[in-house]
Write an enzyme that holds these catalytic residues in place. Sequence first.
Site, PDB file in Angstrom:
ATOM      1  N   ASP A  13       0.825  -1.218   0.000  1.00  0.00           N
ATOM      2  CA  ASP A  13       0.000   0.000   0.000  1.00  0.00           C
ATOM      3  C   ASP A  13       0.854   1.261   0.000  1.00  0.00           C
ATOM      4  OD1 ASP A  13      -2.405  -1.621   0.313  1.00  0.00           O
ATOM      5  OD2 ASP A  13      -1.765  -1.879   2.388  1.00  0.00           O
ATOM      6  N   HIS A  41      -4.532  -1.748  -6.112  1.00  0.00           N
ATOM      7  CA  HIS A  41      -4.216  -0.324  -6.101  1.00  0.00           C
ATOM      8  C   HIS A  41      -5.111   0.398  -7.092  1.00  0.00           C
ATOM      9  CE1 HIS A  41      -1.340  -1.833  -9.261  1.00  0.00           C
ATOM     10  NE2 HIS A  41      -1.860  -0.812  -9.900  1.00  0.00           N
TER      11      HIS A  41
END
EC number: 6.3.4.4
Length: 425
Positions: A13, A41
């Site tokens: 992340d 993502h």
Amino acid sequence: MPTTIILGSQWGDEGKGKLSDILCQKAQICARAAGGHNAGHSVVANGVSYDFHLLPSGLINPNCENLIGSGVVVNVEAFFKELNALEEKGLKHVREKILISDRAHVNLTLHAAVDRAEEAQLEGNKKIGTTGRGIGPSYATKASRKGIRVHEIFKEAVFEKKLRTLAEGYKKQFGELFEYDVEEEIARFREYRKLLPNFVCDGPNFIDQAQKSGRDLLIEGANALMLDIDYGTYPYVTSSNTGFGGAVTGLALDYKQIKEVIGVVKAYTTRVGGGPFKTEDLGDAGTKLQEIGREWGVSTGRRRRCGWLDLVVLKYSQLINNYTSWNLTKLDILDTFPTIKVAVAYKDKETGEVIEHFPADLDYLDTLEVVYKEFEGWQTPITSVKTFDALPAQAQAYVKFIEEFTGIPVKWIGTGPARDDMIYL
């Protein structure tokens, strides 16, 4: 390029997708090397937000071919679902620009059922906190030589025999915890068998020809180094090699053709699920980072644990992956903090010894104190800033310290969510 690799340097992340989106505009081929549809993502392009989990983000570029490599575990349902979602948002010809290596292993509904059963058997803090998508069990069947590869989907009798054998074995192992319908999965793959042929290729040969012809390759790493099966915080890791080594073997890359290895690092630290996180802040700072940074997952919606940047982790990550440069992301999230902390070492509470490396023993790691260095915050918005020299002096000092501590230059600085919110050094 000719071959550039983008890797997460922390626990995932970090914002790899944004840099991938920028660099894939010049790439001729974009490829995934490992992992599955557990990693996610978002990429914002032309005012539209696209979510990627299994597919390479090079699909946004109309001139870029894309490959899901041999080291990936491929969920066929997720593959088509993601293609459909991209088409619904206006992307054209995506089905003509994506290929899957015939050597990749198949991630099945069976594996997700095993994932749930395994987590149900664990108690409290022993839970890994997986995404529940069966990635670990997929790699487990691969390692035990019982897995099903993509090319075997087209051998109906072989596919069904292997699937039934797996299902019977797991039913004996987990009993009622294993909730799975093998006939339903077999029926689904009868349909997939008709849809898949045009998407499957000889992955190693595809990469070999691309590198020999000098084409520009962009390799998108999934997850991050601290989740690597060998070098991460084991057992609180994913089940694949998420670092440089995994990128090379997952695609059969010629390492001599690799020009750049970019480590993506968030200006603070986040982690999803269980496992050690020495700089986690359970107070106001952690909550503030979570809210301002919008720290919840694309794949799961789970809120991420938040804390300060850990340079012990970063130096360890550099030791394994040998980055050539950093992409520092989400620096703007620190805009309102009067004081910013950075971990520079750990300390043994009993002996007073300063520990500058990241230990393998998680029980020992848990006993260590964190040694912090504090920085004065800049307390002004930086999203509109386009050059390093225009950043506040405090922000410049923060970036320079990261460079000096790690010995690696920062080449990109993310200052906001949009594609253009990036400083190039």
